[in-house]
Design a protein around this motif. Structure first.
Motif, mmCIF file in Angstrom:
data_model
loop_
_atom_site.group_PDB
_atom_site.id
_atom_site.type_symbol
_atom_site.label_atom_id
_atom_site.label_comp_id
_atom_site.label_asym_id
_atom_site.label_seq_id
_atom_site.Cartn_x
_atom_site.Cartn_y
_atom_site.Cartn_z
ATOM 1 N N ASP A 25 -23.601 -71.313 -50.923
ATOM 2 C CA ASP A 25 -23.258 -70.647 -52.011
ATOM 3 C C ASP A 25 -23.824 -69.053 -52.396
ATOM 4 O O ASP A 25 -23.151 -67.752 -52.888
ATOM 5 C CB ASP A 25 -23.202 -70.675 -53.587
ATOM 6 C CG ASP A 25 -22.084 -72.910 -53.341
ATOM 7 O OD1 ASP A 25 -20.907 -72.355 -52.857
ATOM 8 O OD2 ASP A 25 -22.867 -73.640 -53.861
ATOM 9 N N SER A 79 -23.580 -62.993 -52.249
ATOM 10 C CA SER A 79 -22.445 -64.055 -52.786
ATOM 11 C C SER A 79 -22.051 -64.565 -50.580
ATOM 12 O O SER A 79 -22.067 -63.651 -49.843
ATOM 13 C CB SER A 79 -21.091 -63.676 -53.470
ATOM 14 O OG SER A 79 -20.774 -62.556 -52.653
ATOM 15 N N ARG A 80 -21.530 -65.443 -50.988
ATOM 16 C CA ARG A 80 -20.675 -65.815 -50.207
ATOM 17 C C ARG A 80 -19.825 -65.387 -49.472
ATOM 18 O O ARG A 80 -19.258 -64.931 -48.508
ATOM 19 C CB ARG A 80 -19.937 -67.624 -50.211
ATOM 20 C CG ARG A 80 -18.974 -67.893 -48.870
ATOM 21 C CD ARG A 80 -18.461 -69.584 -49.331
ATOM 22 N NE ARG A 80 -17.649 -70.575 -48.775
ATOM 23 C CZ ARG A 80 -18.166 -70.259 -47.195
ATOM 24 N NH1 ARG A 80 -19.647 -71.008 -46.732
ATOM 25 N NH2 ARG A 80 -17.620 -70.953 -46.736
ATOM 26 N N ARG A 81 -19.311 -64.948 -49.803
ATOM 27 C CA ARG A 81 -17.740 -63.894 -50.001
ATOM 28 C C ARG A 81 -18.693 -62.310 -49.289
ATOM 29 O O ARG A 81 -17.450 -61.817 -48.501
ATOM 30 C CB ARG A 81 -16.617 -63.593 -51.266
ATOM 31 C CG ARG A 81 -17.488 -62.984 -52.290
ATOM 32 C CD ARG A 81 -16.132 -62.943 -53.858
ATOM 33 N NE ARG A 81 -16.219 -61.976 -54.484
ATOM 34 C CZ ARG A 81 -15.013 -61.717 -55.638
ATOM 35 N NH1 ARG A 81 -14.466 -62.556 -55.680
ATOM 36 N NH2 ARG A 81 -16.050 -61.736 -57.197
ATOM 37 N N HIS A 106 -12.524 -65.875 -50.280
ATOM 38 C CA HIS A 106 -13.856 -66.913 -50.376
ATOM 39 C C HIS A 106 -14.303 -66.818 -51.660
ATOM 40 O O HIS A 106 -14.227 -65.995 -52.775
ATOM 41 C CB HIS A 106 -15.246 -65.743 -49.954
ATOM 42 C CG HIS A 106 -14.824 -65.864 -48.245
ATOM 43 N ND1 HIS A 106 -14.247 -66.432 -47.376
ATOM 44 C CD2 HIS A 106 -13.710 -64.678 -47.010
ATOM 45 C CE1 HIS A 106 -14.013 -66.497 -45.607
ATOM 46 N NE2 HIS A 106 -14.112 -65.005 -45.724
ATOM 47 N N THR A 107 -14.456 -67.954 -51.733
ATOM 48 C CA THR A 107 -15.470 -68.400 -53.276
ATOM 49 C C THR A 107 -16.370 -67.115 -53.720
ATOM 50 O O THR A 107 -16.773 -66.798 -53.014
ATOM 51 C CB THR A 107 -16.351 -69.516 -52.911
ATOM 52 O OG1 THR A 107 -15.355 -70.499 -52.124
ATOM 53 C CG2 THR A 107 -16.909 -70.020 -54.827
ATOM 54 N N PRO A 122 -21.228 -67.816 -57.843
ATOM 55 C CA PRO A 122 -21.526 -68.995 -58.952
ATOM 56 C C PRO A 122 -22.434 -68.090 -60.522
ATOM 57 O O PRO A 122 -23.664 -67.543 -60.117
ATOM 58 C CB PRO A 122 -22.601 -69.803 -58.714
ATOM 59 C CG PRO A 122 -23.271 -69.156 -56.361
ATOM 60 C CD PRO A 122 -22.145 -68.218 -56.232
#
Length: 313
Positions: free
Chosen positions: A82, A159-161, A306-307, A310
């Protein structure tokens, strides 16, 4: 009663002959952020770096194509998390700054947190590196219209994205420049956090070559300008060619209006040819600008697929 799953955090540590420092980096990261997964990517080390990192508790992987850019491209493709941390394995960055960087990422939320180096000793920067870094920061900030304080920093949180939408085309130390320009061109939310920066461990040497890597970074910046700002790049070339062509042609034009003849015919042809090249450069810029808009739309859609990062509970 629902519970919020804690985000997975992965630290990517590119290493080449970092036996003197890699164990400390791994331990410092694990102490600073409990539960973090530390991935040490060994880049053809010959001093036992991989074994030392494994003994320290890191997940060791190998990238046999030399260059930090190749390591980052491989790691971003393979590691799933994440939140991603990128930190050099030479123990020059302070792992204690990492919780604040992760908190900054989640507080925005942001997609890119840049660790801006703050020297703890007067010898942390090699001669010429700090001046060159400032020059690159100023140039890139002016060209791309977004301020950056330390574009060559090797300490970042993503971030993941961001990671999964980053193409990672660079092979060596130009990767930091590519990361910075990618964030600027995609206009992702980002923030800077000051981090401590210190000398390398005694006995180890920097892999950076001031002039060689400086010219490579400058070349990459120019390539990125051509790629990301084609209208400006080819517009400037076209304007320069137009000035040259008109400058060469003015005496011929004056002579024609005075005598009605064009005696310097080769000069006239040269002037017309250069002006036509200027028009061609402008046309290329316009065409590539249209292609760029389509490419950025695709990149944006890929980024949004993409996510998101968080957020803090």
């Amino acid at each position: 009663m629902s519970t919020t799953k804690a985000p997975t955090i992965a630290a990517i540590v590119p290493c080449y002959n970092e036996a003197l420092s890699v164990a400390k980096v791994v331990n410092d990261l694990r102490n600073a952020v409990p539960g973090i997964q530390v991935y040490v990517y060994d880049n053809n080390s010959s001093d036992g770096t991989a074994d030392i990192a494994r003994e320290a508790g890191a997940i060791v992987r190998h990238e046999y194509m030399r260059g930090k850019g190749n390591v980052v491209r491989r790691a971003f493709a393979d590691v799933d998390a994440d939140i991603y941390v990128l930190i050099d394995g030479d123990d020059t960055y302070d792992a204690d700054s990492l919780p604040a960087m992760i908190e900054a990422l989640q507080s925005g939320p942001f997609d890119h947190v840049l660790g801006v180096r703050r020297e703890q000793t007067t010898s942390a920067y090699r001669p010429g590196h700090e001046l060159g870094n400032r020059g690159f920061n100023w140039f890139v900030s002016r060209v791309f219209g977004s301020e950056v304080s330390d574009m060559l920093s090797g300490y970042r949180v993503f971030s993941r994205r961001f990671v999964k939408s980053f193409p990672a085309l660079s092979r060596e130390f130009e990767i930091e420049t590519e990361l910075t320009v990618h964030a600027m061109s995609l206009r992702v939310p980002q923030v800077e956090v000051p981090v401590k920066f210190r000398d390398r461990p005694a006995g180890s040497e920097s892999k950076l070559r001031t002039y060689h890597d400086g010219f490579r970074i400058l070349g990459l910046i120019m390539g990125l300008i051509r790629h990301e700002l084609p209208l400006m790049f080819y517009g400037v070339i076209g304007f320069a060619l137009a000035l040259l062509g008109v400058g060469i042609g003015i005496p011929v034009i004056i002579e024609f209006f005075g005598t009605g003849l064009v005696e310097r015919f080769p000069t006239a042809l040269l002037s017309v040819g250069i002006v036509l090249l200027a028009v061609l450069a402008w046309a290329i810029g316009l065409i590539l600008d249209g292609v760029l808009k389509s490419r950025r739309e695709i990149s944006r859609l890929n980024y949004l697929s993409h996510t998101p990062p968080p957020t803090q509970a």
